[in-house]
Write a protein that holds these residues in place. Structure first.
Motif, PDB file in Angstrom:
ATOM      1  N   LYS A  83       0.837  -1.209   0.000  1.00  0.00           N
ATOM      2  CA  LYS A  83       0.000   0.000   0.000  1.00  0.00           C
ATOM      3  C   LYS A  83       0.869   1.256   0.000  1.00  0.00           C
ATOM      4  N   GLU A  84       1.914   1.278   0.811  1.00  0.00           N
ATOM      5  CA  GLU A  84       2.826   2.430   0.837  1.00  0.00           C
ATOM      6  C   GLU A  84       3.534   2.607  -0.498  1.00  0.00           C
ATOM      7  N   GLN A  85       3.946   1.486  -1.100  1.00  0.00           N
ATOM      8  CA  GLN A  85       4.624   1.548  -2.395  1.00  0.00           C
ATOM      9  C   GLN A  85       3.694   2.121  -3.458  1.00  0.00           C
ATOM     10  N   LEU A  90       2.036   6.355  -7.094  1.00  0.00           N
ATOM     11  CA  LEU A  90       0.987   7.185  -7.702  1.00  0.00           C
ATOM     12  C   LEU A  90       1.308   8.666  -7.568  1.00  0.00           C
ATOM     13  N   GLN A  91       1.925   9.076  -6.461  1.00  0.00           N
ATOM     14  CA  GLN A  91       2.355  10.471  -6.320  1.00  0.00           C
ATOM     15  C   GLN A  91       3.461  10.794  -7.318  1.00  0.00           C
ATOM     16  N   ARG A 100      -8.270   9.205  -2.777  1.00  0.00           N
ATOM     17  CA  ARG A 100      -9.335   9.366  -1.775  1.00  0.00           C
ATOM     18  C   ARG A 100      -9.339   8.178  -0.822  1.00  0.00           C
ATOM     19  N   ASN A 101      -9.179   6.984  -1.387  1.00  0.00           N
ATOM     20  CA  ASN A 101      -9.162   5.775  -0.575  1.00  0.00           C
ATOM     21  C   ASN A 101      -8.424   4.685  -1.340  1.00  0.00           C
ATOM     22  N   LEU A 102      -7.546   3.975  -0.655  1.00  0.00           N
ATOM     23  CA  LEU A 102      -6.836   2.849  -1.238  1.00  0.00           C
ATOM     24  C   LEU A 102      -6.968   1.675  -0.288  1.00  0.00           C
ATOM     25  N   GLU A 103      -7.640   0.634  -0.747  1.00  0.00           N
ATOM     26  CA  GLU A 103      -7.818  -0.575   0.062  1.00  0.00           C
ATOM     27  C   GLU A 103      -7.124  -1.730  -0.631  1.00  0.00           C
ATOM     28  N   ILE A 104      -6.391  -2.512   0.151  1.00  0.00           N
ATOM     29  CA  ILE A 104      -5.787  -3.734  -0.354  1.00  0.00           C
ATOM     30  C   ILE A 104      -6.336  -4.867   0.494  1.00  0.00           C
TER      31      ILE A 104
END
Length: 146
Positions: A83-85, A90-91, A100-104
Motif C-alpha cells: 500500500k505504501e509503495q 501514484l504520487q 481518496r481511498n486505497l484498500e488492499i
C-alpha cells in the motif's frame, strides 16, 4: 455576480479526438481509443497496476508489481508495504491524482489480492474508482471492474 467554473481539459472539448488507448485490450481489433481525459487516466492507472517492475524498458521502476506480490507470503506487513509503495508511486507517476481511498484486501489462503482505488483529479472535478483482483489460481489472472 461571480461563480466558479470547473476546469476542463482542452482536448475533452473536441468530441472525435482520441485521448489515449483503453485497457484491457478486449476488442477484436488492435486498440480501442479513449475519448475523454477521465477514461484515459483510468486506463493509465489500470496499466500501472497490470505492469510488474522491470517490464518497462526505459522505466524499470514503473508498475504496481501486483502479479509478483501474489507469489509472496501475504501478511499484514506485506500488504501495508504494498500500500505504501502504491501510494508513493501514484504520487510520483500520476501527480494530478489525489487518492481518496486505497484498500488492499488479501485472501491469504487463495493468494488473492484485491485493490480498490478511489481517486480524484486535482482541480478538474473528475472522480472515479478502480477495482482490480489479482490471483495465481486456476481462474482468470486478473479481473477488472469498471
Amino acid at each position: 455576480m461571480a461563480y466558479r467554473v470547473a476546469n476542463q481539459f482542452p482536448i475533452d472539448t473536441k468530441a472525435r479526438k482520441a485521448v489515449g488507448v483503453a485497457v484491457p485490450f478486449s476488442q477484436p481489433w488492435v486498440f480501442t481509443s479513449t475519448y475523454t481525459t477521465k477514461d484515459a487516466i483510468k486506463s493509465n492507472l489500470i496499466n500501472y497496476f497490470l505492469t510488474n517492475r522491470n517490464e518497462r524498458v526505459f522505466n524499470p521502476s514503473f508498475g504496481g508489481n501486483l502479479r509478483a506480490f501474489i507469489f509472496e507470503q501475504i501478511t499484514n506487513q506485506t500488504t501495508d508495504a504494498l500500500k505504501e509503495q502504491i501510494q508513493s508511486d501514484l504520487q510520483r507517476y500520476f501527480s494530478l491524482i489525489q487518492i481518496r481511498n486505497l484498500e488492499i484486501l488479501a485472501a491469504e489462503d487463495y493468494n488473492t489480492v484485491q485493490v480498490i482505488l478511489t481517486y480524484s483529479v486535482i482541480n478538474f472535478g473528475i472522480e472515479d474508482q478502480i477495482n482490480l483482483t489479482f490471483t495465481n489460481g486456476w481462474e482468470k489472472r486478473h479481473k477488472i471492474s469498471k
